[in-house]
Design a protein around this motif. Structure first.
Motif, PDB file in Angstrom:
ATOM      1  N   TYR A 216      13.546 -22.527  -2.899  1.00 56.49           N
ATOM      2  CA  TYR A 216      14.113 -21.352  -2.225  1.00 56.49           C
ATOM      3  C   TYR A 216      13.244 -20.924  -1.046  1.00 56.49           C
ATOM      4  O   TYR A 216      13.755 -20.549   0.020  1.00 56.49           O
ATOM      5  CB  TYR A 216      14.246 -20.221  -3.234  1.00 56.49           C
ATOM      6  N   GLN A 217      11.949 -21.023  -1.212  1.00 56.47           N
ATOM      7  CA  GLN A 217      11.032 -20.607  -0.149  1.00 56.47           C
ATOM      8  C   GLN A 217      11.253 -21.416   1.124  1.00 56.47           C
ATOM      9  O   GLN A 217      11.127 -20.896   2.242  1.00 56.47           O
ATOM     10  CB  GLN A 217       9.588 -20.733  -0.632  1.00 56.47           C
ATOM     11  N   TYR A 220      14.225 -19.805   2.785  1.00 51.98           N
ATOM     12  CA  TYR A 220      14.260 -18.344   2.871  1.00 51.98           C
ATOM     13  C   TYR A 220      14.242 -17.813   4.309  1.00 51.98           C
ATOM     14  O   TYR A 220      14.980 -16.869   4.640  1.00 51.98           O
ATOM     15  CB  TYR A 220      13.085 -17.743   2.090  1.00 51.98           C
ATOM     16  N   GLU A 221      13.440 -18.379   5.167  1.00 52.06           N
ATOM     17  CA  GLU A 221      13.339 -17.853   6.532  1.00 52.06           C
ATOM     18  C   GLU A 221      14.693 -17.925   7.241  1.00 52.06           C
ATOM     19  O   GLU A 221      15.113 -16.969   7.906  1.00 52.06           O
ATOM     20  CB  GLU A 221      12.284 -18.628   7.321  1.00 52.06           C
ATOM     21  N   LEU A 224      17.007 -15.277   5.718  1.00 49.63           N
ATOM     22  CA  LEU A 224      16.700 -13.920   6.156  1.00 49.63           C
ATOM     23  C   LEU A 224      17.267 -13.659   7.545  1.00 49.63           C
ATOM     24  O   LEU A 224      17.845 -12.591   7.806  1.00 49.63           O
ATOM     25  CB  LEU A 224      15.187 -13.693   6.137  1.00 49.63           C
ATOM     26  N   MET A 282      11.428  -7.761  -3.203  1.00 51.52           N
ATOM     27  CA  MET A 282      12.040  -8.551  -2.142  1.00 51.52           C
ATOM     28  C   MET A 282      13.339  -7.907  -1.662  1.00 51.52           C
ATOM     29  O   MET A 282      13.628  -7.863  -0.458  1.00 51.52           O
ATOM     30  CB  MET A 282      12.307  -9.978  -2.615  1.00 51.52           C
ATOM     31  N   ASP A 297       7.635 -10.734   6.508  1.00 49.37           N
ATOM     32  CA  ASP A 297       7.003 -11.843   5.783  1.00 49.37           C
ATOM     33  C   ASP A 297       7.269 -11.766   4.287  1.00 49.37           C
ATOM     34  O   ASP A 297       6.459 -12.220   3.475  1.00 49.37           O
ATOM     35  CB  ASP A 297       5.494 -11.870   6.060  1.00 49.37           C
ATOM     36  N   SER A 298       8.441 -11.209   3.894  1.00 47.46           N
ATOM     37  CA  SER A 298       8.749 -11.055   2.469  1.00 47.46           C
ATOM     38  C   SER A 298       8.820 -12.390   1.747  1.00 47.46           C
ATOM     39  O   SER A 298       8.679 -12.450   0.520  1.00 47.46           O
ATOM     40  CB  SER A 298      10.069 -10.282   2.288  1.00 47.46           C
ATOM     41  N   GLY A 299       9.036 -13.490   2.489  1.00 46.24           N
ATOM     42  CA  GLY A 299       9.076 -14.799   1.852  1.00 46.24           C
ATOM     43  C   GLY A 299       7.769 -15.188   1.183  1.00 46.24           C
ATOM     44  O   GLY A 299       7.757 -16.042   0.281  1.00 46.24           O
ATOM     45  N   LEU A 302       7.424 -15.206  -2.626  1.00 45.79           N
ATOM     46  CA  LEU A 302       7.917 -16.325  -3.424  1.00 45.79           C
ATOM     47  C   LEU A 302       6.797 -17.249  -3.893  1.00 45.79           C
ATOM     48  O   LEU A 302       6.962 -17.950  -4.892  1.00 45.79           O
ATOM     49  CB  LEU A 302       8.965 -17.109  -2.641  1.00 45.79           C
TER      50      LEU A 302
END
Length: 321
Positions: A216-217, A220-221, A224, A282, A297-299, A302
């Motif tokens: 998922y990471q 993720y960017e 988002l 998150m 930078d919430s990723g 993870l």
């Protein structure tokens, strides 16, 4: 009569639906089963081992459900698909009269217990468990999410398409329907926990081999950026299928591992609780990013979640062999 959905006072919600938890609700399937089994005086916890199968599916996290085989082996309840060849109201009435719970995928647009989300706002598929029906009074009693409700009148007529022409003439699809039948007495006490641990061992064989949060990471960017571009309405859809799914699942796994009564599992339960809390964080971070229309930078969260997942799944595999 329009807009009435009365929570029946005889039902007390299960502890996992308490408002103070990180995720008081998960998805319509898990919540329905937790609610109904709790109503019967049975332990929904026994079925929660199946949740270790949660994975990242490339565009969402697994919409987890309890396994029918566990339901049968531990609680003596058999779930079968019900063929729909005539009016839904007639099929439901026939099965309820036999003492069965009828599970139907219906439209939340017509269900007043969803007043804060979809009722009269948007069409959304959801599953309810029907426990009683009175076609003459146009009255329906059902379990949905974390509660027990009744509806009637215009909502009843809309759910059952009372005023429409025969579906066979229009080609409209009848809803997917299942029926729950009690076949034997449920397991109790230590026998139930022993069966739950054995089921968990089998579910671990089907748990992901690749850490789902590392996968998922990597996505993720881009996710988002898409959520920010599409705005608040899309955020709610995305959050439900990502943060709520894995957050609620690990909140339930925390409760489940404590329920098993094995002190060696308590550190793993704490990791599950932390994952549930990080999912909530998150979600807050992303809604703020949407409001500001600026990525954050919430990723990075993870990375911590992935480490905790390794600890939980690896620890369970080691402990249970």
């Amino acid at each position: 009569m329009l807009g009435e959905a009365l929570a029946l006072p005889a039902y007390s919600p299960h502890a996992v639906h308490a408002a103070e938890r990180h995720w008081p609700q998960s998805n319509c399937s898990l919540d329905l089963w937790i609610t109904y089994l709790n109503h019967l005086g049975l332990a929904p916890e026994a079925l929660m081992g199946a949740l270790v199968q949660l994975d990242y599916e490339g565009d969402q996290f697994t919409f987890c459900k309890f396994e029918p085989a566990d339901l049968a082996s531990m609680h003596g309840l058999v779930l079968r698909e019900l063929a729909m060849f005539d009016r839904l109201q007639g099929h439901v009435a026939a099965q309820v009269a036999r003492g069965h719970l009828v599970l139907v995928e219906l439209d939340g647009f017509h269900m007043p217990d969803t007043r804060s989300t979809s009722y009269k706002r948007e069409h959304s598929k959801t599953t309810i468990g029907i426990e009683f029906i009175d076609p003459d009074k146009q009255l329906l009693g059902y379990f949905h999410n974390a509660g027990r409700y009744v509806l009637q009148g215009e909502d009843y007529r809309a759910l059952f398409a009372i005023d429409s022409v025969d579906r066979q003439a229009t080609g409209a699809l009848l809803p997917y329907t299942e029926v729950l039948q009690r076949k034997r007495s449920p397991l109790q006490g230590e026998a139930l926990r022993t069966a739950a641990r054995a089921a968990l061992q089998q579910h671990l064989l089907l748990a992901p081999v690749v850490n789902p949060f590392l996968a998922y990471q990597q996505q993720y960017e881009a996710d988002l950026a898409r959520v920010i571009d599409r705005g608040n309405e899309y955020f709610h859809l995305y959050a439900f299928n990502h943060f709520r799914q894995f957050g609620a699942v690990f909140g339930l796994l925390d409760h489940y591992l404590r329920w098993l009564g094995d002190g060696a599992l308590l550190p793993l339960a704490a990791h599950c609780d932390h994952i549930a809390a990080q999912a909530k964080l998150m979600q807050f971070r992303v809604v703020r990013a949407v409001a500001r229309r600026k990525p954050d930078d919430s990723g990075r969260i993870l990375s911590d979640v992935a480490e905790r997942w390794d600890a939980v799944i690896g620890g369970l595999r080691q402990h249970l062999g």
